[in-house]
Enzyme design. Structure first.
Site, PDB file in Angstrom:
ATOM      1  CB  SER A  83      39.099  18.267  41.630  1.00 34.64           C
ATOM      2  OG  SER A  83      40.098  17.997  42.583  1.00 34.64           O
ATOM      3  CD  GLU A  87      47.390  31.871  36.708  1.00 38.33           C
ATOM      4  OE1 GLU A  87      46.569  31.004  36.400  1.00 38.33           O
ATOM      5  OE2 GLU A  87      48.629  31.704  36.611  1.00 38.33           O
TER       6      GLU A  87
END
Length: 329
Positions: free
Chosen positions: A231, A267
């Site tokens: 978000s 990642e």
């Protein structure tokens, strides 16, 4: 009207993820399943619509797209929508909509949820309810049944109470009503918040990764994908680290762009660290690259069995599902 209604825990989980994640926005989707013994079983859902704080509707185009996603033997057997902070009830628009649905399918079901009520210790009956329509009035359907158990008993929906993770669990045995709704737990590993984390380069979103994430989500997987999960204002690094830690597997979309980027490789390093602990978590997907190109980047990844996007996105999705289902048995 269906004699009985059953819903899988997976479908409930999908509905909670869709509606709670939308905050104040009303959302809607379709219930997917099949008729069984004069009743209906709801196996999964297809999220379709994001509305406003006051209104949501499922368009004919969205229904058509959902029908195209159905697997053999699956049918659209109902719909759901949320009423954040408003309680669970049928509006006059809901009644009229559902009457039209019943005209062509008497087994059609409707589920209304108030995601704001999904709080620790709250009975599920306070925020989730099935409805049908009779004589132009809404008729709530009560009663829950636990399947897959030697105790084929009925459970009052008030005995399903939300745990600290926001999902309902049964605590006390009672006897309940007429139309039966089953509550069946998914065999996915509940110790992880997400089934898969998608590690990818931003440039691969438009033509592959976004559709991959959407298809995996439509199959009932809990997907950590930045466009679903992040978000405005979130700390990117902290959110990614949190997603990696809470994901059962990491889907690594290897491409030319991936090899050029710093973030995707960080990642990947996080996923490799989890494998050092003895867990096989990396699911490689080759996207527009050859084995030689992967080999030049990582000989370990080159020797892993991988799904290739050249065979189509549905093939990749099915290969991922096959691995996850095999591991969850």
């Amino acid at each position: 009207m269906a004699k009985s209604v059953s819903i899988s825990y997976l479908a409930l989980e999908q509905i909670f993820n869709d509606t709670i994640g939308a905050g104040e926005i009303k959302v809607a989707g379709l219930l997917v399943g099949h008729p069984v013994n004069g009743g209906v079983h709801i196996a999964r859902t297809i999220p379709t619509s994001r509305g406003t704080v006051t209104y949501v509707r499922i368009s004919a185009e969205e229904i058509s797209r959902a029908v195209e996603e159905l697997n053999p033997g699956e049918k659209i057997v109902g719909w759901y929508h949320s009423r954040p902070g408003q309680g669970v009830f049928f509006s006059q628009d809901d009644i009229e909509t559902h009457e039209k649905c019943l005209d062509f399918n008497p087994y059609f079901q409707a589920l209304v949820i108030d995601p704001h009520q999904a709080k620790y210790g709250t009975p599920m009956a306070d925020c989730v309810r099935f409805y049908t329509v009779r004589n132009h009035k809404e008729v709530p359907i009560h009663g829950y049944k636990l399947t897959g158990s030697s105790m084929q008993s009925y459970y009052d929906p008030k005995e399903f109470v939300f745990d600290k993770y926001g999902f309902p669990h049964h605590y006390t045995l009672t006897h309940a009503g007429k139309t039966k709704i089953s509550h069946r737990k998914s065999n996915m590993d509940a110790s992880f918040e997400y089934d898969v984390f998608i590690c990818h380069a931003h440039e691969d979103k438009e033509f592959f990764v976004r559709e991959l994430a959407e298809k995996l989500h439509s199959k009932g997987l809990r997907v950590w994908y930045d466009e679903f999960t992040l978000s405005l204002g979130d700390n990117l690094r902290r959110s990614i680290e949190n997603g990696l830690a809470k994901s059962r597997y990491g889907i690594v979309v290897l491409s030319k762009r991936f090899f050029e980027k710093e973030w995707p490789q960080k990642e990947l390093d996080g996923l490799v660290a989890k494998e050092v602990e003895g867990k096989k978590v990396i699911l490689p997907v080759w996207h527009g690259i050859t084995r030689e190109e992967v080999q030049s980047f990582s000989s370990i990844l080159a020797n892993r069995l991988a799904a290739s996007s050249e065979k189509g996105i549905d093939y990749v999705v099915n290969e991922i599902l096959r691995v996850l289902r095999k591991k969850s048995v």
